[in-house]
Structures are given as C-alpha cells and as structure tokens.
Design an enzyme around this catalytic site. Structure first.
Site, short mmCIF file in Angstrom:
data_model
loop_
_atom_site.label_atom_id
_atom_site.label_comp_id
_atom_site.label_asym_id
_atom_site.label_seq_id
_atom_site.Cartn_x
_atom_site.Cartn_y
_atom_site.Cartn_z
N ASP A 179 0.74 -1.21 -0.12
CA ASP A 179 -0.09 0.02 -0.12
C ASP A 179 1.01 1.32 -0.08
O ASP A 179 0.46 2.33 -0.70
CB ASP A 179 -0.78 0.00 1.26
CG ASP A 179 -2.25 -1.03 1.25
OD1 ASP A 179 -2.16 -1.67 0.22
OD2 ASP A 179 -2.68 -1.19 2.11
N GLU A 205 -2.70 -3.06 -8.89
CA GLU A 205 -1.48 -1.89 -9.23
C GLU A 205 -1.40 -1.32 -10.58
O GLU A 205 -0.53 -0.86 -10.81
CB GLU A 205 -0.19 -2.79 -9.01
CG GLU A 205 -0.27 -3.96 -10.23
CD GLU A 205 -0.52 -5.19 -9.70
OE1 GLU A 205 -0.14 -6.34 -10.37
OE2 GLU A 205 -1.55 -5.60 -9.01
#
Length: 290
Positions: A179, A205
C-alpha cells in the site's frame, strides 16, 4: 401537537379544510350568541341576523384565503424536504422575517445546505480510491461520460500502467508495504503529469491515464520520461532492484467510444508484459484526429 391530533377527525387528509371548519365555528360564535339573545327576548330580528351572517361568511372566506397564503412557506418547506429525501438539495428563498415561518425556512435551508454538502462528499468518496486519493474506475467513467456527448469531447491518448512484479512486494514485505508503494507511485504520477491529465487507479497495481489532446508520439515521450524516472529514482526496490512499470498506449479518437479504447490499451499493456515488462507497447492502426 395535541390540538393538531385532536382535530384530525374533522378532515384527516386536509389541513386547509380543518382550518376552515375551526375558523367557521370560531367566527360564527357572535352570530350564535345574537340568535340566542334574540330568541330569549322572544323577538328574532332576521334582518340583523342575515346581515351578520353575510359579514361573517365574508370574513371567514377572507381569513381562510389569508391563512392559506400564510401557509405557503410550510408547503415550500415540505417540497424541499421531499426533494432532499430524493437526493436533491435545493435551498428556499430566504425570508427576512424572524417569526415562526422565517425560522422554519432558515432551518430547512440549513438542512438543505448540509445535505448538499454531504451528498457532494459521498459522491466524491464514491468516485475516489481511498488508498491513493486518485479517481477509481467509477470516477473515471463518470468524468469521461459526464457533460457533453463523446462526439463533442476532445480525443487524446490512453495509457494503462502496471507496476512490475508488485505481487512480490506484498509476498515478501506485506500488504502494508504494498500500500505504501502504491501511494508513493500515485504521488509520482501526479507530480510527473500535466494539470489537465486524468489519473485513475484502475485496480490493484494498475493505473489508467488519459492525456487529452495529446498525440501518440507526445504521450510516448511523457510515459518514457516517467519510466526513466522510475529507474533512476525508484519509489522503492525489490531485492535491490528498482521498481519499474509496464505500459500500454492507445489513441482515443474524438467521436469514438472510449470503451473500445479501453480494450485496446488493455491489450497493449499485456503485450508489454509478454515482452518482458519494463517497456511500453502501443496499438497500431489509429491516429489522433487533428
């Protein structure tokens, strides 16, 4: 409230008729008293009784019309509250009066303003990715599909970016580290792109970028620059190697559905992955309209 409930038996579904009945009874007490007095005296004078009756009927009609007009702010407030319940916050015209109606309008306006701000906040939150603060898929589609028709919207270039080997970050260092990398990468994109460019976290992503009124050649130069920065000054590293990204590019020609462009840019990204990652691939066969 007790009196309101106690009088509902008169006209349960009409406040105006209920008020008319109350006004009628209240204003005709003098007439009833006059008739009773004349009957007690044993000599009813019908002329004064009729005159008083006509005057009282006229007074009742005037009172009812005036009360009906005075109740307009209540009706407007009820409509505004119904609109708020439907998700439409529309403040009423402000009243200068400090009486009960003025206080009611002021309260409704405060509620409408608060509801409008809350709806905007909820709408913004629904269109934003909580982790990076970028647009999410819904936000991107809302931005692209909002306003004028697609045929009137300027075209440009779409770029779909995927962080290379991102799964290894989560596997080796945990999702918290993953994260953190996503937030840093999003900040890198914001800092490295132009003010009018649209950035969205497309999922996981992947990041989708729309570069409006930008040719494929110019878009390639922008993404190449970002790729070079990722190699020279990476946001993080895996096993001592800089985190890079793969990217696909495709033009979105004005007047063409953006859904088709999304399919093409997704195919271009997978071509970059199959080519070994840390590279950029473009779709062929279309050019940006001048």
């Amino acid at each position: 409230m007790r009196f309101y409930r106690a009088t509902r038996f008169l006209f349960p579904n009409s406040l105006r008729l209920r008020m008319f009945a109350i006004c009628f009874v209240g204003t005709h007490v003098p007439l009833f008293a006059l008739i009773g007095w004349e009957a007690w005296r044993g000599a009813i004078g019908w002329t004064p009784v009729i005159v008083v009756l006509i005057a009282m009927l006229a007074g009742t009609a005037f009172s009812l019309a005036a009360i009906n007009a005075l109740l307009q702010p209540v009706r407007a407030s009820a409509r505004a509250l119904r609109a708020m319940s439907d998700g439409k916050a529309a403040p009423l015209d402000q009243m200068d009066s400090r009486d009960l109606m003025g206080a009611l309008i002021a309260s409704v306006n405060r509620a409408a303003t608060s509801a409008g701000e809350r709806m905007r906040e909820l709408g913004e939150a629904a269109n934003r990715d909580a982790l990076t603060g970028l647009l999410n898929r819904r936000g991107f589609h809302a931005l692209i599909e909002g306003g004028e028709g697609e045929e009137e919207r300027p075209g440009g270039t779409l770029a779909l970016i995927d962080i290379d080997h991102f799964k290894a970050i989560n596997d080796d260092h945990g999702h918290g580290a993953g994260d953190h990398v996503l937030r840093l990468f999003a900040q890198r994109l914001i800092a490295g792109l132009r003010r009018g460019d649209v950035i969205a976290r497309w999922g996981g992503e992947e990041f989708l970028i729309f570069l409006p009124a930008t040719t494929m050649g110019d878009a390639r130069a922008i993404i190449d620059r970002l790729a070079g920065e990722s190699r020279m000054e990476p946001v993080a590293a895996i096993g001592g190697c800089a985190i890079t990204f793969s990217a696909g590019l495709t033009p979105w020609v004005a007047g063409h559905p953006h859904e088709a462009a999304l399919l093409r840019v997704d195919a271009a990204l997978y071509a970059a992955k199959r080519a070994g990652r840390d590279c950029i691939r473009e779709t062929a066969g279309m050019t940006l309209s001048a």
